[in-house]
Motif scaffolding. Structure first.
Motif, PDB file in Angstrom:
ATOM      1  N   GLU A  47      42.508  34.545  40.782  1.00 12.59           N
ATOM      2  CA  GLU A  47      43.024  34.909  39.560  1.00 12.59           C
ATOM      3  C   GLU A  47      44.615  34.700  39.759  1.00 12.59           C
ATOM      4  O   GLU A  47      45.005  34.478  40.836  1.00 12.59           O
ATOM      5  CB  GLU A  47      43.004  36.581  39.397  1.00 12.59           C
ATOM      6  CG  GLU A  47      41.705  36.779  39.100  1.00 12.59           C
ATOM      7  CD  GLU A  47      41.675  38.218  39.093  1.00 12.59           C
ATOM      8  OE1 GLU A  47      41.902  38.949  38.127  1.00 12.59           O
ATOM      9  OE2 GLU A  47      41.558  38.936  40.152  1.00 12.59           O
ATOM     10  N   CYS A 105      37.957  44.138  32.993  1.00  8.95           N
ATOM     11  CA  CYS A 105      37.914  43.528  34.103  1.00  8.95           C
ATOM     12  C   CYS A 105      36.282  43.053  34.341  1.00  8.95           C
ATOM     13  O   CYS A 105      35.283  43.943  33.954  1.00  8.95           O
ATOM     14  CB  CYS A 105      38.001  44.265  35.261  1.00  8.95           C
ATOM     15  SG  CYS A 105      37.578  43.665  36.926  1.00  8.95           S
ATOM     16  N   CYS A 122      42.365  42.652  41.902  1.00  7.20           N
ATOM     17  CA  CYS A 122      41.943  42.452  40.638  1.00  7.20           C
ATOM     18  C   CYS A 122      43.025  42.102  39.417  1.00  7.20           C
ATOM     19  O   CYS A 122      43.392  43.331  39.234  1.00  7.20           O
ATOM     20  CB  CYS A 122      40.927  43.449  40.168  1.00  7.20           C
ATOM     21  SG  CYS A 122      40.207  43.164  38.320  1.00  7.20           S
ATOM     22  N   SER A 172      43.228  40.869  36.451  1.00  7.95           N
ATOM     23  CA  SER A 172      42.928  41.223  35.070  1.00  7.95           C
ATOM     24  C   SER A 172      42.979  42.791  34.614  1.00  7.95           C
ATOM     25  O   SER A 172      43.429  42.869  33.659  1.00  7.95           O
ATOM     26  CB  SER A 172      41.959  40.331  34.701  1.00  7.95           C
ATOM     27  OG  SER A 172      40.741  41.204  35.138  1.00  7.95           O
TER      28      SER A 172
END
Lengths: 158, 359
Positions: B18, B65, B353, B355
């Motif tokens: 990401e 997510c 993470c 997002s």
């Protein structure tokens, strides 16, 4: 098919995605689905790559980054767009920070629909992309892909 | 005076699935500072959730997510249920735990594979991800989706797990345990793996408390913190022991997550063994009104939902505080003083993470 399209190297860029497509793409590369049998190898450097895989829609912040990554890939190159977000913005289409599909920034050769697409669908998209890569190498203008159409509401039953 | 160099790390980087950018300030090969820059995947999801009605929002919130999708919808549904005074049937509560713990297993396996990839142990990465497919298969069979389950709803769950599939869930647990026993010694005892993780990226307990980190990152630094002990949902019937380590380095964070894998298997088994008969879904009438804070322990730590209803079917405000957002200040404390080549391992050790963080 020439040796060129038997070892396409892939660079992945996550634009605005929720991770669903990204982990399915990684699952594609691992032993269960094993994209490597088509010679597909995931690389980190766009200058080594032939195929750009994009997930998610674009926003003001990542559009220049996506364009930059695309420009660094040497010709001939193909773009595979995974997931419905790449064509329209998908479930996030109405969000204030989503500009829409990635075709607003770069030309797309294969759209793989789904939220997220199944790994089988992704493999199908890759195989299609390899054909296009071969045609581009022969100097043929393949144009850009048609967007998958989405029916929001099924037609009323008479 | 040593000359300082700034190296951009990301937004497009081989080890990062990401986009996040860290500008690393270097003196020779030592990293002395990191300047984060985020916003590459901000979508504006919280605003959109206020424009959709509270049932439609569940499917939107699952897509905050893709890795912990079920746990996001579970936290949201718990909040709405609390606002509307809905009593969830006990069977639904147990089914939620089965899916939630399976999500934790798949997320931890995903993380472990990426960690192996970050220090170049390619075969271990492949081995772990092959094992992860077992979890995805059983999730697909029970819920219909590999990563986006879409089963959680206000008032229960949308699907039941029939008895023959329950047997299969148990068989999968045994299969997974055999897999774990096979590859986990490589993560914990392998000489070259330990060279890359032991003593790298240390976060002391004081700094962990000061920076407010959550989840396995906090637990690896000796902070006793696991929201599952607060006994929400069906966790009321089980005893969850938080897994604590004292060292606060990458190796301690691996150990915490390894032990949580076994713990999650155990919770799935317990939840199946005590699965009550009866309804798995009750019809819900009316609209949410009032305000509520809902908290759930996710694989990466505790997620916090703030929901405010106004008696109509649209929410006034929805706010999410995700675990990675809380862990990023901790990450910035770990990086200074490390070698440049250790940065990917340290970043992955908090299981980022992005997002979730940016929504």
């Amino acid at each position: 098919m020439s040796a060129f399209s038997k070892s396409p190297w892939v660079v992945h860029y996550n634009c605005n995605s929720c991770n669903g497509c990204d982990i399915e793409l990684l699952a594609c590369l691992t032993p269960m689905y094993d994209l490597e049998r088509f010679g597909v190898l995931n690389v980190g450097n766009p200058k080594h790559a032939d195929v750009l895989v994009v997930t998610g829609s674009v926003n003001h912040r990542n559009a220049p980054v996506l364009k930059n990554v695309y420009d660094q890939i040497p010709d001939p190159k193909v773009v595979v767009a995974l997931g419905v977000c790449t064509s329209t913005g998908g479930i996030f289409a109405e969000c204030y920070n989503v500009l829409g599909g990635i075709d607003k920034v770069i030309p797309v050769d294969v759209f793989v629909p789904g939220c997220p697409p199944r790994p089988e669908a992704m493999i199908d998209g890759f195989v299609k992309a390899l054909g296009i890569l071969e045609e581009k190498r022969g100097g043929k203008d393949t144009g850009s892909a048609e967007k998958p159409t989405i029916t929001l509401f099924p037609p009323a039953v008479e | 005076m040593t000359r300082q160099t700034i190296i951009p790390f990301g937004p497009q980087h081989p080890v990062l699935p990401e986009p996040i950018q860290l500008k690393l300030v270097l003196e020779d090969k030592k990293v002395v500072g990191a300047i984060p820059s985020i916003g590459y995947i901000h979508r504006g999801l919280e605003k959109l959730a206020q424009q959709k009605d509270y049932i439609q929002s569940i499917f939107l919130i699952e897509r905050i997510c893709g890795i912990c999708s079920f746990l996001h919808s579970m936290a949201y549904c718990q909040g709405i249920e609390e606002m509307m005074n809905v009593e969830v049937p006990p069977r639904a509560n147990n089914l939620r735990i089965i899916w939630a713990e399976m999500h934790r297993i798949h997320s931890h396996l995903l993380w472990m594979g990426l960690l192996a990839d970050s220090f170049g142990f390619e075969s271990l990465f492949m081995e772990i991800w092959r094992c992860r497919e077992t979890v995805l298969d059983i999730m697909e069979e029970t819920a219909g989706g590999r990563v986006m389950l879409g089963v959680c709803t206000v008032g229960g769950v949308r699907r039941d797990i029939p008895p023959e599939l329950i047997k299969k869930v148990l068989a999968t647990c045994d299969e997974l345990q055999a897999h774990f026993d096979h590859f986990i010694p490589s993560i914990l005892n392998d000489y070259s793996v330990k060279q890359r993780t032991v003593g790298v990226g240390v976060l002391t307990k004081e700094v962990a408390l000061e920076r407010g980190v959550v989840g396995p990152v906090a637990r690896a630094s000796g902070v006793v913190m696991d929201h599952r002990v607060a006994k929400y949902g069906a966790y009321a019937n089980f005893d969850v022991e938080p897994q604590i380590e004292q060292d606060g380095d990458c190796y301690a964070r691996s150990k915490v997550r390894v032990r949580e894998l076994y713990q999650s298997l155990d919770l799935v088994r317990q939840s199946v063994a005590t699965l009550p008969e009866g309804e798995f879904n009750i019809p819900v009438k009316g609209n949410p009104d009032g305000e509520v804070i809902s908290r759930v322990e996710q694989p990466r730590g505790e997620v916090l939902y703030y929901l405010r209803g106004n008696g109509s079917k649209f929410l006034d405000r929805m706010r999410v505080r995700t675990p990675t957002f809380a862990n990023l200040p901790g990450l910035l404390a770990m990086i200074p003083g490390c070698e440049l080549s250790d940065v990917p391992v340290i970043i992955l050790s908090i299981d980022p993470c992005i997002s979730c963080t940016e929504r």
